[in-house]
Design a protein around this motif. Structure first.
Motif, PDB file in Angstrom:
ATOM      1  N   GLU A  19       0.813  -1.206   0.000  1.00  0.00           N
ATOM      2  CA  GLU A  19       0.000   0.000   0.000  1.00  0.00           C
ATOM      3  C   GLU A  19       0.852   1.265   0.000  1.00  0.00           C
ATOM      4  N   ASP A  20       1.949   1.264   0.748  1.00  0.00           N
ATOM      5  CA  ASP A  20       2.823   2.442   0.767  1.00  0.00           C
ATOM      6  C   ASP A  20       3.421   2.705  -0.614  1.00  0.00           C
ATOM      7  N   ILE A  21       3.714   1.630  -1.352  1.00  0.00           N
ATOM      8  CA  ILE A  21       4.244   1.790  -2.700  1.00  0.00           C
ATOM      9  C   ILE A  21       3.186   2.405  -3.611  1.00  0.00           C
ATOM     10  N   THR A  22       1.943   1.953  -3.487  1.00  0.00           N
ATOM     11  CA  THR A  22       0.856   2.518  -4.286  1.00  0.00           C
ATOM     12  C   THR A  22       0.735   4.018  -4.056  1.00  0.00           C
ATOM     13  N   ILE A  23       0.724   4.432  -2.795  1.00  0.00           N
ATOM     14  CA  ILE A  23       0.578   5.859  -2.467  1.00  0.00           C
ATOM     15  C   ILE A  23       1.758   6.650  -3.016  1.00  0.00           C
ATOM     16  N   ALA A  24       2.974   6.119  -2.839  1.00  0.00           N
ATOM     17  CA  ALA A  24       4.164   6.839  -3.300  1.00  0.00           C
ATOM     18  C   ALA A  24       4.205   6.937  -4.823  1.00  0.00           C
ATOM     19  N   LEU A  25       3.796   5.879  -5.506  1.00  0.00           N
ATOM     20  CA  LEU A  25       3.760   5.929  -6.968  1.00  0.00           C
ATOM     21  C   LEU A  25       2.781   6.988  -7.454  1.00  0.00           C
ATOM     22  N   LEU A  26       1.598   7.024  -6.867  1.00  0.00           N
ATOM     23  CA  LEU A  26       0.601   8.003  -7.288  1.00  0.00           C
ATOM     24  C   LEU A  26       1.066   9.419  -6.964  1.00  0.00           C
ATOM     25  N   ALA A  27       1.705   9.595  -5.813  1.00  0.00           N
ATOM     26  CA  ALA A  27       2.187  10.924  -5.450  1.00  0.00           C
ATOM     27  C   ALA A  27       3.322  11.378  -6.355  1.00  0.00           C
ATOM     28  N   ALA A  28       4.023  10.433  -7.005  1.00  0.00           N
ATOM     29  CA  ALA A  28       5.096  10.782  -7.937  1.00  0.00           C
ATOM     30  C   ALA A  28       4.585  10.955  -9.357  1.00  0.00           C
ATOM     31  N   LEU A  29       3.634  10.104  -9.781  1.00  0.00           N
ATOM     32  CA  LEU A  29       3.178  10.132 -11.174  1.00  0.00           C
ATOM     33  C   LEU A  29       2.125  11.206 -11.426  1.00  0.00           C
ATOM     34  N   ALA A  30       1.260  11.469 -10.453  1.00  0.00           N
ATOM     35  CA  ALA A  30       0.193  12.448 -10.679  1.00  0.00           C
ATOM     36  C   ALA A  30       0.731  13.846 -10.986  1.00  0.00           C
ATOM     37  N   PRO A  31       1.722  14.370 -10.242  1.00  0.00           N
ATOM     38  CA  PRO A  31       2.271  15.681 -10.626  1.00  0.00           C
ATOM     39  C   PRO A  31       2.928  15.667 -12.000  1.00  0.00           C
ATOM     40  N   ARG A  32       3.549  14.560 -12.378  1.00  0.00           N
ATOM     41  CA  ARG A  32       4.130  14.467 -13.717  1.00  0.00           C
ATOM     42  C   ARG A  32       3.029  14.547 -14.775  1.00  0.00           C
ATOM     43  N   LEU A  33       1.923  13.862 -14.535  1.00  0.00           N
ATOM     44  CA  LEU A  33       0.803  13.931 -15.474  1.00  0.00           C
ATOM     45  C   LEU A  33       0.231  15.342 -15.529  1.00  0.00           C
ATOM     46  N   ALA A  34       0.085  15.961 -14.368  1.00  0.00           N
ATOM     47  CA  ALA A  34      -0.456  17.323 -14.317  1.00  0.00           C
ATOM     48  C   ALA A  34       0.454  18.312 -15.024  1.00  0.00           C
ATOM     49  N   GLY A  35       1.742  18.027 -15.071  1.00  0.00           N
ATOM     50  CA  GLY A  35       2.687  18.936 -15.695  1.00  0.00           C
ATOM     51  C   GLY A  35       2.696  18.882 -17.208  1.00  0.00           C
ATOM     52  N   LEU A  36       2.055  17.873 -17.800  1.00  0.00           N
ATOM     53  CA  LEU A  36       1.985  17.777 -19.257  1.00  0.00           C
ATOM     54  C   LEU A  36       0.900  18.705 -19.795  1.00  0.00           C
ATOM     55  N   GLU A  37       1.069  19.111 -21.033  1.00  0.00           N
ATOM     56  CA  GLU A  37       0.001  19.801 -21.750  1.00  0.00           C
ATOM     57  C   GLU A  37      -0.602  18.804 -22.734  1.00  0.00           C
ATOM     58  N   TYR A  38      -1.916  18.708 -22.763  1.00  0.00           N
ATOM     59  CA  TYR A  38      -2.564  17.761 -23.670  1.00  0.00           C
ATOM     60  C   TYR A  38      -4.025  18.144 -23.834  1.00  0.00           C
ATOM     61  N   MET A  56      -5.710  10.828 -24.534  1.00  0.00           N
ATOM     62  CA  MET A  56      -5.042  12.130 -24.576  1.00  0.00           C
ATOM     63  C   MET A  56      -4.485  12.348 -25.985  1.00  0.00           C
ATOM     64  N   GLU A  57      -4.612  13.571 -26.486  1.00  0.00           N
ATOM     65  CA  GLU A  57      -4.068  13.914 -27.785  1.00  0.00           C
ATOM     66  C   GLU A  57      -3.275  15.210 -27.688  1.00  0.00           C
ATOM     67  N   SER A  58      -2.467  15.464 -28.718  1.00  0.00           N
ATOM     68  CA  SER A  58      -1.674  16.704 -28.791  1.00  0.00           C
ATOM     69  C   SER A  58      -0.859  16.917 -27.522  1.00  0.00           C
ATOM     70  N   VAL A  59      -0.207  15.852 -27.078  1.00  0.00           N
ATOM     71  CA  VAL A  59       0.586  15.929 -25.840  1.00  0.00           C
ATOM     72  C   VAL A  59       1.833  16.778 -26.093  1.00  0.00           C
ATOM     73  N   ARG A  60       2.096  17.661 -25.153  1.00  0.00           N
ATOM     74  CA  ARG A  60       3.295  18.489 -25.195  1.00  0.00           C
ATOM     75  C   ARG A  60       4.020  18.334 -23.862  1.00  0.00           C
ATOM     76  N   VAL A  61       5.294  17.995 -23.952  1.00  0.00           N
ATOM     77  CA  VAL A  61       6.098  17.769 -22.754  1.00  0.00           C
ATOM     78  C   VAL A  61       6.896  19.034 -22.473  1.00  0.00           C
ATOM     79  N   PRO A  62       6.621  19.729 -21.362  1.00  0.00           N
ATOM     80  CA  PRO A  62       7.366  20.961 -21.059  1.00  0.00           C
ATOM     81  C   PRO A  62       8.863  20.691 -20.956  1.00  0.00           C
ATOM     82  N   VAL A  63       9.651  21.619 -21.430  1.00  0.00           N
ATOM     83  CA  VAL A  63      11.103  21.497 -21.348  1.00  0.00           C
ATOM     84  C   VAL A  63      11.553  22.001 -19.986  1.00  0.00           C
ATOM     85  N   PRO A  64      12.303  21.191 -19.224  1.00  0.00           N
ATOM     86  CA  PRO A  64      12.779  21.655 -17.908  1.00  0.00           C
ATOM     87  C   PRO A  64      13.580  22.943 -18.034  1.00  0.00           C
ATOM     88  N   THR A  65      13.490  23.788 -17.010  1.00  0.00           N
ATOM     89  CA  THR A  65      14.215  25.059 -16.992  1.00  0.00           C
ATOM     90  C   THR A  65      15.707  24.823 -17.187  1.00  0.00           C
TER      91      THR A  65
END
Length: 423
Positions: A362-381, A405-414
């Motif tokens: 369960e701890d792995i599930t929570i940590a994975l979601l807490a890591a992947l969700a911000p990455r998903l939110a950071g995409l433009e699509y 999802m379509e027209s995905v755009r991956v922001p370029v890191p600063t």
């Protein structure tokens, strides 16, 4: 209650198939009793809910779960001979192996690092493609967790599809169920052969890896697990991690709300964890878990006869207005500064993972979601027109479209130059 005068209850198996996740909550709302009485598959059954019920259910003096799992569930989701079929000292010994592999900061970080590295590499290929988030997440999670576990992959996409089938087909009849059975046969055959090869010296398992630990594990009787049972337990490490793809797709569904998306983009780790908790509370995953009464029991004055099926209503508890304000609203902020109590939020079951049947990952599930969700939110699509309904009469539920999802755009890191595309 005089058992000789107890009314004959109608079997609810068909109603469960028709109503799915809402079946138990609907039954509970129609009674003033502290439990729901019914029959399932011809057996007397009672259903409980609430934190106190969680503690009652996971007390081995009250309920045993090993013999309660139906054959079709073992032939798809868990596997015959799995830790889930054991009780008492045998269960605790086998469970100890899982706890050593899946709990603690090092284990959690290892899985998250492997999965996020694969995610970060994979999303670079998304621009210009039509992405089905559920499918893409299942492949990323499969590659990441197998790399972490020391399991070699020859065809990651096919393995990911089989692992998804194990979850998707356990609670249904028909094509999904038979697809899951075939998938389990393939996976157990592959992993059983791998364990045999490791033991014979023909294949190498990284020291301390999941493959190494499972291949060397001895049960309470001092014997090594036979290769097929070892394969079953390898799958019981890998499969729950790949099942996080259900929640990743649900994250896409939730991020249609701009306010939630912006909060995740803000980079607050506490909000990311709260978002993970709310995903698991709000969206449907497991409807309930079950076991058998080990003796005659009493629940708030209501008798539960020995051998009766005892159900714990997971979905109903996670949407209970007595436990949650506005339970049908998606509100990650409810968990900011207020982490859920152990026996309140139970999307994957409850109790103590060290002594009971609660999922040790369960701890792995929570940590994975807490890591992947911000990455998903950071995409433009763009989210094109599609069927985003989540039917609650489908077990397990999932977004019908898989979240396209379509027209995905991956922001370029600063500070990093944008790639130059040439014809």
């Amino acid at each position: 209650m005089d058992r000789s005068r107890r009314p004959v209850l109608a079997d609810s198996s068909l109603a469960l198939l028709v109503k799915g996740y809402t079946w138990l909550p609907d039954r509970r709302r129609r009674t003033d009793a502290p439990l729901v009485r019914t029959r399932l598959m011809g057996r007397h059954a009672v259903a409980l809910h609430g934190p106190q019920a969680v503690r009652f259910f996971y007390d081995e003096r009250h309920v045993e779960r090993g013999s309660a799992l139906p054959g079709p569930v073992l032939s798809t989701l868990f596997g015959h001979g799995a830790v889930h079929t054991l009780d008492g000292p045998l269960h605790r010994g086998r469970k100890g192996m899982f706890l050593s592999l899946l709990t603690g900061p090092r284990a959690v970080a290892g899985v998250v690092d492997a999965v996020t590295a694969d995610w970060d590499e994979t999303v670079r290929s998304w621009p210009g493609r039509r992405i089905v988030l559920f499918d893409e997440a299942s492949r990323v999670l499969t590659r990441g967790v197998c790399r972490w576990a020391g399991i070699p992959l020859e065809d990651g996409d096919a393995v990911a599809a089989d692992l998804v089938s194990l979850v998707d087909g356990f609670a249904t009849a028909g094509p999904r169920h038979w697809r899951a059975r075939r998938a389990r046969a393939r996976l157990e055959g592959r992993l059983g052969a791998l364990v045999g090869s490791v033991r014979a010296g023909g294949a190498t398992a990284p020291d301390g890896s999941v493959l190494d630990v499972v291949a060397r594990h001895r049960d309470a009787d001092g014997r090594l697990l036979d290769p097929r049972t070892a394969a079953v337990e390898l799958l019981n490490v890998v499969r729950p991690t790949v099942a996080v793809c259900w929640f990743v797709a649900y994250a896409g569904h939730a991020l249609r709300r701009p306010d939630v998306r912006e909060e995740l983009r803000g980079g607050d780790p506490a909000y990311a964890v709260a978002f993970a908790h709310e995903l698991r509370r709000f969206y449907p995953f497991a409807p309930f878990v079950g076991g058998l009464a080990v003796t005659d029991l009493d629940w708030h004055g209501e008798p539960i006869p020995e051998g009766a099926m005892v159900l714990l209503d997971l979905y109903g508890q996670n949407h209970d207005p007595e436990l949650w304000d506005e339970p049908h609203a998606f509100a990650p902020q409810r968990f900011l500064g207020h982490p859920p109590a152990r026996d309140e939020l139970i999307p994957q079951g409850g109790g103590d993972p060290a002594t009971g049947h609660r999922c040790p990952g369960e701890d792995i599930t929570i940590a994975l979601l807490a890591a992947l969700a911000p990455r998903l939110a950071g995409l433009e699509y763009e989210v094109p027109e599609q069927d985003l309904r989540i039917p609650l009469n489908r077990l397990p539920a999932r977004i019908r479209s898989g979240f396209v999802m379509e027209s995905v755009r991956v922001p370029v890191p600063t500070g990093q130059a944008a790639p130059v595309h040439t014809a």
